[in-house]
Design a protein around this motif. Sequence first.
Motif, PDB file in Angstrom:
ATOM      1  N   VAL A  52       0.823  -1.215   0.000  1.00  0.00           N
ATOM      2  CA  VAL A  52       0.000   0.000   0.000  1.00  0.00           C
ATOM      3  C   VAL A  52       0.859   1.267   0.000  1.00  0.00           C
ATOM      4  CG1 VAL A  52      -1.798   1.280   1.216  1.00  0.00           C
ATOM      5  CG2 VAL A  52      -1.867  -1.221   1.167  1.00  0.00           C
ATOM      6  N   ASP A  76      -1.932  11.964  -4.483  1.00  0.00           N
ATOM      7  CA  ASP A  76      -2.915  10.954  -4.842  1.00  0.00           C
ATOM      8  C   ASP A  76      -2.630   9.645  -4.104  1.00  0.00           C
ATOM      9  OD1 ASP A  76      -3.967  12.793  -6.604  1.00  0.00           O
ATOM     10  OD2 ASP A  76      -2.973  11.945  -8.372  1.00  0.00           O
ATOM     11  N   GLY A  77      -3.674   9.086  -3.543  1.00  0.00           N
ATOM     12  CA  GLY A  77      -3.563   7.795  -2.877  1.00  0.00           C
ATOM     13  C   GLY A  77      -3.244   7.869  -1.407  1.00  0.00           C
ATOM     14  N   ALA A  79      -4.631   9.707   1.123  1.00  0.00           N
ATOM     15  CA  ALA A  79      -5.810   9.670   1.989  1.00  0.00           C
ATOM     16  C   ALA A  79      -6.441   8.278   1.993  1.00  0.00           C
ATOM     17  CB  ALA A  79      -6.828  10.715   1.532  1.00  0.00           C
ATOM     18  N   GLU A  80      -6.465   7.635   0.825  1.00  0.00           N
ATOM     19  CA  GLU A  80      -7.020   6.291   0.745  1.00  0.00           C
ATOM     20  C   GLU A  80      -6.179   5.305   1.544  1.00  0.00           C
ATOM     21  OE1 GLU A  80      -8.457   8.701  -2.638  1.00  0.00           O
ATOM     22  OE2 GLU A  80      -6.496   8.331  -1.750  1.00  0.00           O
ATOM     23  N   ALA A  81      -4.858   5.461   1.490  1.00  0.00           N
ATOM     24  CA  ALA A  81      -3.977   4.597   2.277  1.00  0.00           C
ATOM     25  C   ALA A  81      -4.223   4.799   3.771  1.00  0.00           C
ATOM     26  CB  ALA A  81      -2.513   4.877   1.940  1.00  0.00           C
ATOM     27  N   TYR A  82      -4.468   6.047   4.165  1.00  0.00           N
ATOM     28  CA  TYR A  82      -4.742   6.319   5.579  1.00  0.00           C
ATOM     29  C   TYR A  82      -6.059   5.677   6.009  1.00  0.00           C
ATOM     30  CZ  TYR A  82      -5.431   8.791   9.959  1.00  0.00           C
ATOM     31  OH  TYR A  82      -5.652   9.081  11.278  1.00  0.00           O
ATOM     32  N   ALA A  83      -7.064   5.757   5.157  1.00  0.00           N
ATOM     33  CA  ALA A  83      -8.345   5.129   5.481  1.00  0.00           C
ATOM     34  C   ALA A  83      -8.175   3.627   5.678  1.00  0.00           C
ATOM     35  CB  ALA A  83      -9.360   5.420   4.372  1.00  0.00           C
ATOM     36  N   ASP A  84      -7.361   3.002   4.835  1.00  0.00           N
ATOM     37  CA  ASP A  84      -7.058   1.576   4.973  1.00  0.00           C
ATOM     38  C   ASP A  84      -6.328   1.312   6.289  1.00  0.00           C
ATOM     39  OD1 ASP A  84      -6.554  -1.090   4.553  1.00  0.00           O
ATOM     40  OD2 ASP A  84      -5.314  -0.820   2.781  1.00  0.00           O
ATOM     41  N   TRP A 123       4.480   9.802   4.289  1.00  0.00           N
ATOM     42  CA  TRP A 123       3.151   9.382   4.722  1.00  0.00           C
ATOM     43  C   TRP A 123       3.140   9.075   6.209  1.00  0.00           C
ATOM     44  CZ3 TRP A 123       0.899   5.397   7.238  1.00  0.00           C
ATOM     45  CH2 TRP A 123      -0.492   5.280   7.133  1.00  0.00           C
ATOM     46  N   TRP A 204      -7.209  14.033   5.119  1.00  0.00           N
ATOM     47  CA  TRP A 204      -7.406  12.655   5.562  1.00  0.00           C
ATOM     48  C   TRP A 204      -8.547  12.515   6.561  1.00  0.00           C
ATOM     49  CZ3 TRP A 204      -1.835  10.583   6.998  1.00  0.00           C
ATOM     50  CH2 TRP A 204      -0.984  10.730   5.897  1.00  0.00           C
TER      51      TRP A 204
END
Length: 586
Positions: A52, A76-77, A79-84, A123, A204
């Motif tokens: 990830v 890009d990506g 915030a999605e990685a943080y949600a995961d 990150w 995030w």
Amino acid sequence: MPEFNAPINDFQFLLNDWLKISEHYQSLGLQELDGELVQEILNQGGKFAEQVLAPLNREGDEQGCTLKDGSVSTPDGFAEAYADYIANGWNAMLGSADYDGQDLPYTCAVPVHEMLNSANLSWRLTTMLTESAVLALTKHGSEELKNAYLSKLISGEWTGTMNLTEPHAGTDLSLLNTKAEPQADGSYRITGNKIFITGGDQDWTSNIIHLVLARLPDAPPGVKGISLFLVPKLLLDDNGEPGQPNNVSVGSIEKKMGIKASPTCVMNYDDAIGYLVGEENKGLACMFTMMNDARFQVGLQGLGVAEASFQGALKYARERLQSRAPQGVQQPQDKADALMHQPDVRRMLLTQKALTEGCRALSMLYAQQMDIEKYAQGDDAKRANQVLAFLTPICKGFMTDMGLEVSNIGIQVYGGHGYIREWGMEQLMRDARIAMLYEGTNGIQALDLIGRKLTRDGGQMLDATYQVFSELVQKISTDDDKQRAHAILDDWFQTSRDILQFSPEDAAGAAVDYMHYSAYSLLGVLWLSMADSAQHTDNTLIAAGKRSTCTFYLHRLLPRRDAHKITMFDGVQDLLSPADAEFDYL
């Protein structure tokens, strides 16, 4: 960008064969934990880092962060990685179970944190500061503040920041002048500017909780007049959810040498509503809870970058064909031999390996002591606290110095390609460089070690640290290795006792040398201890590699301590005697 592979085998060796982690947990009354559970945590953490975070690292560096209409956007990506990350509970590993945390030992979390740093340092920074904010609020916050904010910080639904530095103040917090005006309802109005705020804003989470140092109107001057305040980006409504915006804004995003995907913000507080954390004028002590945790975490940043650089250099050295080896043709089927066969390239790779794995052992020993401080009672917890206090500046200072050295070597192994962005090695060096500066420069760490941790308490922290390392030495089964480790440790201990007699100016002049002398000495003990434990592991590659790398460390790197020792005792006159004008030549 070099592909990152989680060093699970090395962690498995350190935890199971070296630290005897199951026995460690049993001794602390953690009956539900064992090596098997820790292994599963490491496997899943490594998978998240590899699959990830690592793929986002180079593009994040290229894209950077943007500020538009007062709001920050991350690459890009991200915030999605943080949600995961938060969906799978990683943010809650160390949080108190009273506030929905997992309350795991540090020996479970530290390996995961190192891997996150290797995969994507930019990150990782925001989650790191959130964990430190959780620690400060847990220890010093009122029940009202903890009930309102802790659960969502621990879960990761909200993030936290640390606001110390001001444009004119830098390291000298006695100069800060952000103001806090008390209000009739018990809140405070915060006004001032802070710089270098990691994660000061991001896309995030629904809220950001700022911990801010400021002065009350009647505060005494200097550091004795600093208080700590919790200042939310969004004020909470009657249901405890983010509501009206607070008077907090982002002035700009710093344009930096590295960690470009991390939003480093200038923060403006304009009559913002805040809440006191701890006691009035005792804020620096509260903030040091956060800072000391962050300092160790920054040491892990140096270690994480070092691991990533070593992996990249090793892969390249094995694949790149370049000339014939001076000891004779090694790959007759090819037009040239791989770089791996060049003695000087092997010197560089072994330097990377010895420093990285030595510092990993130091970080895991530190994590073990954090477990003892957290779960044990009485003298055991007190000794662990003393050991952690002594080792913190070494972990922060030396491990980040080491991270820069190892990432610099990584570029050298690649030759000209190391200087080209597409290979990713130069990004590692740029990212590593900041770790020597923030959370207190490494010169400040060295002064803290020799001035506060060594001399101020008359050597009690030194004695506690010596005891812990002596226990490691006693477990070494081979007489020769045990004698060598004893000699290294006793030389360090006696030299440290001698330094207690230094004048303040001589101690200040010797500080950086003492920090490095201590680190090289203690890593020597750790390497002999690891090499001994490796004899009993089932992993034959680990067994052989630890012994050969230990030999390299003792022959090639441990002698560095001798140069530092000589310089320490030469006095400070060569530093102070030149007149200011003698620095000029124009």
